[in-house]
Enzyme design. Structure first.
Site, short mmCIF file in Angstrom:
data_model
loop_
_atom_site.label_atom_id
_atom_site.label_comp_id
_atom_site.label_asym_id
_atom_site.label_seq_id
_atom_site.Cartn_x
_atom_site.Cartn_y
_atom_site.Cartn_z
N ILE A 139 11.10 40.77 19.09
CA ILE A 139 10.82 40.62 20.37
C ILE A 139 10.10 39.02 20.48
CG2 ILE A 139 8.76 41.93 19.98
CD1 ILE A 139 10.71 41.55 23.40
N GLY A 163 11.13 60.48 4.53
CA GLY A 163 11.89 60.85 3.11
C GLY A 163 13.38 61.41 3.43
N TYR A 166 28.25 49.11 30.37
CA TYR A 166 27.05 48.05 30.42
C TYR A 166 27.57 46.73 29.98
CZ TYR A 166 22.65 46.31 28.82
OH TYR A 166 21.39 45.50 28.75
N SER A 214 23.68 40.14 27.47
CA SER A 214 23.93 41.09 26.15
C SER A 214 25.08 40.60 25.33
CB SER A 214 24.31 42.70 26.62
OG SER A 214 24.41 43.44 25.31
N LYS A 269 27.27 43.46 32.80
CA LYS A 269 26.49 42.20 32.24
C LYS A 269 27.30 41.07 32.42
CE LYS A 269 22.21 43.40 30.81
NZ LYS A 269 21.00 42.60 31.50
#
Length: 239
Positions: free
Chosen positions: A128, A111, A62, A38, A66
């Site tokens: 992706i 909206g 996180y 990441s 990593k």
């Protein structure tokens, strides 16, 4: 992230799980392992462009785990000869996207006026399709072994411009008005969303020159093509 001890929970998956998988892969005779890390390993925000030579500066459990997983893979690679490739993507978007982008899609489609017109930032993203193409290059190119790569679509975008393009692909007007970014972050903090607001107001730019130079990699889709595919899937799922 909602666990009582997020660092321990992430370590069980991102570090211990990755290490176990890598050792079993080496034992089974797998030649190369491509690890999706990441950009959070580099940090949370930069206006100058993160690159692979930066000193890691993860800011949350996180990102920290990593980075720990990357170090474990380096150790296993040295011990076993397993080729490893590290890929640190920024936000990956596409059909089924979640998080801030999903919220933006929903707000634009309905909206909802958004106080984002005053934000002057730049964010690197990767669609992706471009990301899976990256992984294939890292899996197959001889020069990728042992390398770490940062990746992006190739065009960085501000939050207001992102909302305008989402509106274009949704065939909805982007209803933007200006609110000072600092005030926006403070208001978001009152409802526990300060980190989300900072991702909308701050810059995170990725320098992907290494993978382009070493592997000859180029994204097969533009940012706008990727956003169009994402919004089309959003509309189909909503309909």
């Amino acid at each position: 992230e909602t666990a009582d001890d997020p660092l321990m929970t992430f370590r069980a998956s991102n570090v211990a799980g990755t290490g176990q998988l890598a050792r079993q892969a080496a034992t089974a005779g797998v030649k190369r392992l491509v690890f999706v890390s990441s950009i959070k390993v580099n940090g949370e925000e930069t206006a100058t462009g993160f690159n692979e030579g930066d000193t890691p500066a993860p800011q949350d459990p996180y990102g920290q785990t990593k980075w720990e997983a990357e170090q474990i893979l380096s150790q296993i690679s040295n011990e076993t000869g397993l080729e490893t490739v590290i890929v640190r993507p920024p936000l990956v978007y596409g059909p089924g996207v979640k998080g801030n982008l999903a919220r933006l899609l929903s707000w634009v489609e309905r909206g909802v006026p958004l106080p984002l017109a005053g934000i002057c930032n730049a964010r690197s993203l990767i669609g992706i399709d471009n990301f899976t193409n990256t992984l294939h290059a890292c899996l197959t190119h001889p020069a990728a072994a042992g390398r770490t790569y940062l990746v992006r679509d190739g065009e960085d975008i501000s939050t207001p411009e992102l909302v305008r393009r989402l509106g274009h692909h949704l065939d909805k007007p982007a209803r933007l008005f200006a609110l000072p970014p600092l005030l926006l972050e403070r208001l978001a903090g009152l409802v526990g969303r300060r980190a989300d607001a900072q991702r909308l107001t701050g810059s995170l730019i990725v320098d992907d020159s290494r993978i382009r130079r070493e592997l000859g990699w180029l994204p097969p889709r533009t940012l706008d093509e990727g956003l169009a595919l994402m919004t089309r899937a959003w509309l189909n799922s909503a309909g």
